[in-house]
Scaffold this motif. Structure first.
Motif, PDB file in Angstrom:
ATOM      1  N   ASP A 660       0.860  -1.181   0.000  1.00 32.45           N
ATOM      2  CA  ASP A 660       0.000   0.000   0.000  1.00 32.45           C
ATOM      3  C   ASP A 660       0.905   1.242   0.000  1.00 32.45           C
ATOM      4  O   ASP A 660       1.227   1.810   1.045  1.00 32.45           O
ATOM      5  CB  ASP A 660      -0.908  -0.020   1.231  1.00 32.45           C
ATOM      6  CG  ASP A 660      -2.051   0.972   1.089  1.00 32.45           C
ATOM      7  OD1 ASP A 660      -2.082   1.701   0.072  1.00 32.45           O
ATOM      8  OD2 ASP A 660      -2.924   1.002   1.973  1.00 32.45           O
ATOM      9  N   TYR A 661       1.306   1.672  -1.221  1.00 28.40           N
ATOM     10  CA  TYR A 661       2.285   2.746  -1.316  1.00 28.40           C
ATOM     11  C   TYR A 661       1.704   4.099  -0.924  1.00 28.40           C
ATOM     12  O   TYR A 661       2.437   5.012  -0.551  1.00 28.40           O
ATOM     13  CB  TYR A 661       2.856   2.810  -2.736  1.00 28.40           C
ATOM     14  CG  TYR A 661       3.497   1.513  -3.168  1.00 28.40           C
ATOM     15  CD1 TYR A 661       4.702   1.112  -2.599  1.00 28.40           C
ATOM     16  CD2 TYR A 661       2.903   0.675  -4.118  1.00 28.40           C
ATOM     17  CE1 TYR A 661       5.298  -0.076  -2.974  1.00 28.40           C
ATOM     18  CE2 TYR A 661       3.494  -0.516  -4.488  1.00 28.40           C
ATOM     19  CZ  TYR A 661       4.690  -0.889  -3.919  1.00 28.40           C
ATOM     20  OH  TYR A 661       5.277  -2.067  -4.275  1.00 28.40           O
ATOM     21  N   ASP A 662       0.373   4.261  -1.033  1.00 21.55           N
ATOM     22  CA  ASP A 662      -0.246   5.530  -0.651  1.00 21.55           C
ATOM     23  C   ASP A 662      -0.115   5.793   0.845  1.00 21.55           C
ATOM     24  O   ASP A 662      -0.233   6.951   1.281  1.00 21.55           O
ATOM     25  CB  ASP A 662      -1.732   5.545  -1.035  1.00 21.55           C
ATOM     26  CG  ASP A 662      -1.920   5.592  -2.549  1.00 21.55           C
ATOM     27  OD1 ASP A 662      -0.953   5.991  -3.228  1.00 21.55           O
ATOM     28  OD2 ASP A 662      -2.997   5.219  -3.035  1.00 21.55           O
ATOM     29  N   LYS A 663       0.088   4.760   1.622  1.00 29.03           N
ATOM     30  CA  LYS A 663       0.163   4.914   3.083  1.00 29.03           C
ATOM     31  C   LYS A 663       1.605   5.106   3.567  1.00 29.03           C
ATOM     32  O   LYS A 663       1.833   5.167   4.770  1.00 29.03           O
ATOM     33  CB  LYS A 663      -0.451   3.676   3.764  1.00 29.03           C
ATOM     34  CG  LYS A 663      -1.915   3.453   3.437  1.00 29.03           C
ATOM     35  CD  LYS A 663      -2.771   4.605   3.959  1.00 29.03           C
ATOM     36  CE  LYS A 663      -4.244   4.390   3.612  1.00 29.03           C
ATOM     37  NZ  LYS A 663      -4.812   3.241   4.290  1.00 29.03           N
ATOM     38  N   TYR A 664       2.601   5.154   2.638  1.00 29.33           N
ATOM     39  CA  TYR A 664       3.980   5.421   3.073  1.00 29.33           C
ATOM     40  C   TYR A 664       4.065   6.855   3.603  1.00 29.33           C
ATOM     41  O   TYR A 664       3.391   7.761   3.090  1.00 29.33           O
ATOM     42  CB  TYR A 664       4.950   5.266   1.908  1.00 29.33           C
ATOM     43  CG  TYR A 664       5.326   3.828   1.593  1.00 29.33           C
ATOM     44  CD1 TYR A 664       4.421   2.786   1.833  1.00 29.33           C
ATOM     45  CD2 TYR A 664       6.574   3.512   1.070  1.00 29.33           C
ATOM     46  CE1 TYR A 664       4.771   1.485   1.551  1.00 29.33           C
ATOM     47  CE2 TYR A 664       6.921   2.200   0.768  1.00 29.33           C
ATOM     48  CZ  TYR A 664       6.011   1.186   1.010  1.00 29.33           C
ATOM     49  OH  TYR A 664       6.336  -0.102   0.731  1.00 29.33           O
ATOM     50  N   GLY A 665       4.887   7.068   4.639  1.00 29.34           N
ATOM     51  CA  GLY A 665       5.013   8.418   5.168  1.00 29.34           C
ATOM     52  C   GLY A 665       6.241   8.559   6.047  1.00 29.34           C
ATOM     53  O   GLY A 665       6.857   7.583   6.452  1.00 29.34           O
TER      54      GLY A 665
END
Length: 796
Positions: A660-665
């Protein structure tokens, strides 16, 4: 096998007992070795102490001999000096004369000091008086500034003209007076309303000139060139300032009048003359409430053209045609400009007094300088006399001192010669003791060597026993493992045998039941046998040969379950041929082809999916690895910044799900107190100031990694406590002022005092607000002149 295991276990116990015994022997032998080593070390230390003691005695003897030699040389020098010393009996008269001169110099110094004290007291008194006068002048100037501020707020052009006039008075031949409202000084500010209601505002802000030529120069420069809207008037050639009123004030007091307008204020003579000639202020009386109560009588009896009561102005006119008296009254407006009272005469007296005080201070200072020079000269003379007296006394006492020194040195020499030391005897004693100790050491070393050999032999025996024990344990473990494996196989075989026996019993019972049913079906008696054609297999005879080939049921299954399954299959085939629909076969064939096609497509899709996954994995590695390295660099700098503040902080890449690359931070965790753990930077765990500190340090950690031409930081220090604000400011200065770094714009409404600044920094002040001047009215030179004037009028 069990007996063998027990034998090995017994052998192991015996070996372990032997190992423990050897370990005890080794420990005891090692302890003895340690004791011997300690004794040898003590012997070495004793030898070293003996050698050091001998060295000390040798050094002491050498030092004694050296001191004896030096003392003898000093005695010889002193005796030579004593022989050459002159007879100083005739020096006393010179010493007495110098003593008398010193006494006279001391008296003069005391007199000078007394005068200096008087001068200092006088100067302190004058300084206090000067400070008091300066404070009074500042108070007058503050009142004058209030009047100027009112002029600037209401008539800005007039105020700018005043500033220009103050800087260009050399352009005029005669004196030019500033606007009338600045030159007028009310004796009582309660009466300001009468003057402001009598003199129009245009004249109140008018400049007063004594020369028509000067007025033309002024108007040309101010009106024509600077485009300022100002008024200017000329004072009369013949002065009206001292002209007496037509009626004496004593005649009017019965009506409640207490003064004429002219007596309510002070002004320069030309200004007063202009007001008298233009507005007849010497003819306009001012009354009270009593005047207003009898105003009709006042108008009829006094025939005054203008007058003032407590709150009204009356104007009286006589009709040219009917000769009737017509009066009009208006309410007085509240004073706005002349309410500030400044006694200019008193201020002039204060300035003169200040000049006189400065003159006296200069005189006192000159006297102090002269007294200091005189005192310096006396001090120098005093030092010279004391030096001469000291030299004479030294010459007088020199012979006695030399004799005393020689006697003292001879006594010291006798004591040093008596305190002798036999170095050879001491060296012989030390050598004997060292030899005895070395013999003891040799004996101890021999014993230690034997103990080490015993200890080494015991270690070898112990190692041998340990190896034997290890072999026995390994053999025992192997036997136990084999025993456990054999026992497990035995249990499995026994279980299998039990299952086979139970199966045999069940089949036997089943065969008996089938035989019974077969006899019933074949109508056979209990003694009759089954016909041979119905037997599935001819019994095997004891010699292992079959009697004849298979019979009728030889092709059928041998077990009952297989026979039941075969019957079920045949029944199903038979049912399928009843009412068969030809489309069913086609549908079955079609479905079979679709299944094959979908299976092929599924294989292709799986191959493509594997390729996509492999491609995604490669792209992810090319992107994620540099990202992790970048975050690690940021974390290193961020942690260093926090460590310098005695705090802790770290930055890491937060991943909830790998895919889930959108949730990287980026996750920031900080700790500002030693008693707490690292917490994620959120509004719930940290205060506003702590979040500001963390944000600023994170931006600074990004600075060297993210290159940009400049950075803007807006009010980042708001909400910080003073300690953190000072630390963050120091870090920003150190970081921003390095070579090859981005430019910083640090915007803030306030800063702490005594912050560190660098030569590479530029501080800009932004002035803004509702009372700021318009850009076209901004005059920096005028502001500077005003500042210089204010500084000049302030006390020194």
């Amino acid at each position: 096998m069990t007996r063998r295991i027990e034998e090995i276990e017994t052998q192991r116990h015996n070996l372990e007992a032997q190992i423990k015994a050897k370990a005890t022997d080794i420990k005891e032998t090692s302890q003895k070795c340690k004791q011997k080593q300690d004794v040898i070390e003590r012997k070495d230390k004793h030898i070293e102490e003996l050698q050091q003691a001998l060295t000390v005695k040798q050094n002491e003897e050498h030092d004694r001999q050296r001191r004896i030699s030096n003392t003898r040389k000093m005695i010889e020098d002193l005796q030579n000096e004593l022989r050459t010393t002159e007879n100083c009996a005739n020096l006393q008269p010179q010493i007495d004369d110098i003593t008398n001169d010193l006494r006279r110099v001391q008296d003069e110094k005391e007199s000078c000091e007394s005068e200096k004290i008087d001068k200092h007291k006088e100067r302190e008194t004058l300084e206090k008086e000067k400070k008091s006068v300066n404070d009074q002048i500042v108070q007058f100037d503050n009142l004058m500034n209030q009047k100027e501020d009112k002029l600037r707020q209401r008539y800005r052009d007039t105020y700018d003209a005043v500033l220009w006039l103050r800087n260009n008075r050399d352009k005029f031949k005669q004196r030019v007076y500033e606007p009338i409202m600045l030159t007028i000084n009310m004796k009582d500010n309660k009466n300001a309303k009468y003057i402001e209601n009598h003199i129009p505002s245009n004249d109140l802000r008018a400049f007063v000139f004594e020369s028509q030529e000067d007025m033309e120069v002024f108007l040309k420069e101010v009106r024509d060139n600077k485009k300022l809207r100002v008024n200017a008037v000329i004072a009369p050639r013949n002065s009206y300032a001292d002209r007496a009123p037509s009626r004496s004030l004593n005649e009017l007091k019965q009506y409640g009048f207490f003064s004429y307008l002219r007596e309510l204020f002070d002004a320069p003579a030309p200004v007063m003359s202009y007001l008298c000639s233009q507005y007849h202020i010497h003819e306009v009386p001012v009354g009270t409430e009593r005047t207003r109560e009898r105003i009709e009588r006042v108008i009829q009896e006094t025939r005054l053209k203008q007058m003032y009561t407590a709150e009204e102005k009356y104007v009286v006119k006589t009709s040219f045609y009917s000769n009737k008296v017509i009066s009009s009254n208006t309410s007085l407006k509240v004073a706005q400009f002349l309410t500030v009272t400044v006694d200019l005469e008193q201020r002039r007296h204060l300035e003169e007094h200040l000049k006189e005080i400065n003159r006296k201070l200069q005189a006192v200072e000159s006297g102090l300088i002269a007294l200091r020079e005189k005192n310096k000269h006396l001090e120098h003379k005093d030092n010279e006399l004391r030096q001469k007296k000291k030299e004479l006394l030294e010459r007088k006492n020199k012979k006695r001192q030399l004799e005393q020194k020689i006697s003292s040195k001879q006594e010291s020499l006798k004591l040093m010669e008596q305190d002798t030391c036999n170095l050879e005897e001491e060296e012989r004693k030390a050598s004997t003791k060292i030899k005895e100790i070395n013999v003891q050491k040799a004996k101890l070393v021999t014993e230690l060597t034997n103990l080490i050999k015993i200890c080494t032999s015991l270690h070898i025996q112990k190692v041998d026993l340990i190896l034997q024990n290890t072999t026995v344990i390994s053999e025992k473990n192997k036997l136990e493992s084999d025993y456990m494996a054999t026992s497990s196989q035995l249990r499995l075989k026994e279980q299998h045998f039990i299952e086979l026996d139970e199966n045999r019993q069940r089949l036997l019972q089943k065969c008996k039941e089938l035989m019974r049913r077969a006899r019933q079906v074949c109508n056979l008696g209990a003694e009759q046998t089954v016909p041979q054609e119905y037997q599935t297999q001819v019994p095997t005879i004891p010699n292992g040969h079959n009697s004849s080939p298979p019979m009728a049921f030889q092709d059928l299954p041998n077990t009952l379950d297989e026979i039941d399954a075969l019957l079920t299959e045949e029944r199903s085939r038979a049912s399928c041929f009843t009412g068969l629909n030809p489309t069913v076969v086609e549908e079955y064939t079609k479905r079979e082809e679709e299944i094959e096609q979908l299976t092929e497509e599924l294989k292709i899709k799986k191959v493509e999916l594997d390729k996509y996954r492999e491609s995604i994995s490669q792209v992810k590695e090319r992107w994620l690895n540099p990202l992790k390295e970048l975050v690690e660099k940021i974390n290193e700098k961020f942690s260093n910044f926090f460590s310098s503040m005695q705090c802790a902080g770290e930055v890491d890449l937060h991943i909830e799900n790998e895919e889930d690359y959108d949730k990287y931070g980026i996750r920031i965790r900080v700790k500002f107190r030693s008693s707490t753990q690292l917490h994620e930077l959120t509004p719930h765990h940290q205060s506003g100031g702590e979040r500001s500190v963390s944000t600023m340090l994170y931006l600074m950690a990004l600075q060297e990694l993210n290159r940009c031409p400049f950075r803007v930081v807006d009010e980042i220090n708001q909400g910080m406590d003073p300690i953190n604000e000072r630390r963050v400011f120091e870090m920003v200065v150190n970081t921003a002022c390095k070579e090859n770094t981005s430019q910083y714009f640090f915007i803030t409404p306030k800063l702490l005092q005594n912050l560190p600044y660098s030569e590479k920094m530029t501080v800009l002040f932004v002035y803004n607000g509702p009372h700021m001047l318009e850009p076209n009215r901004w005059n920096l030179k005028a502001f500077q002149r005003r500042r210089r004037r204010i500084t000049f009028t302030q006390p020194q």
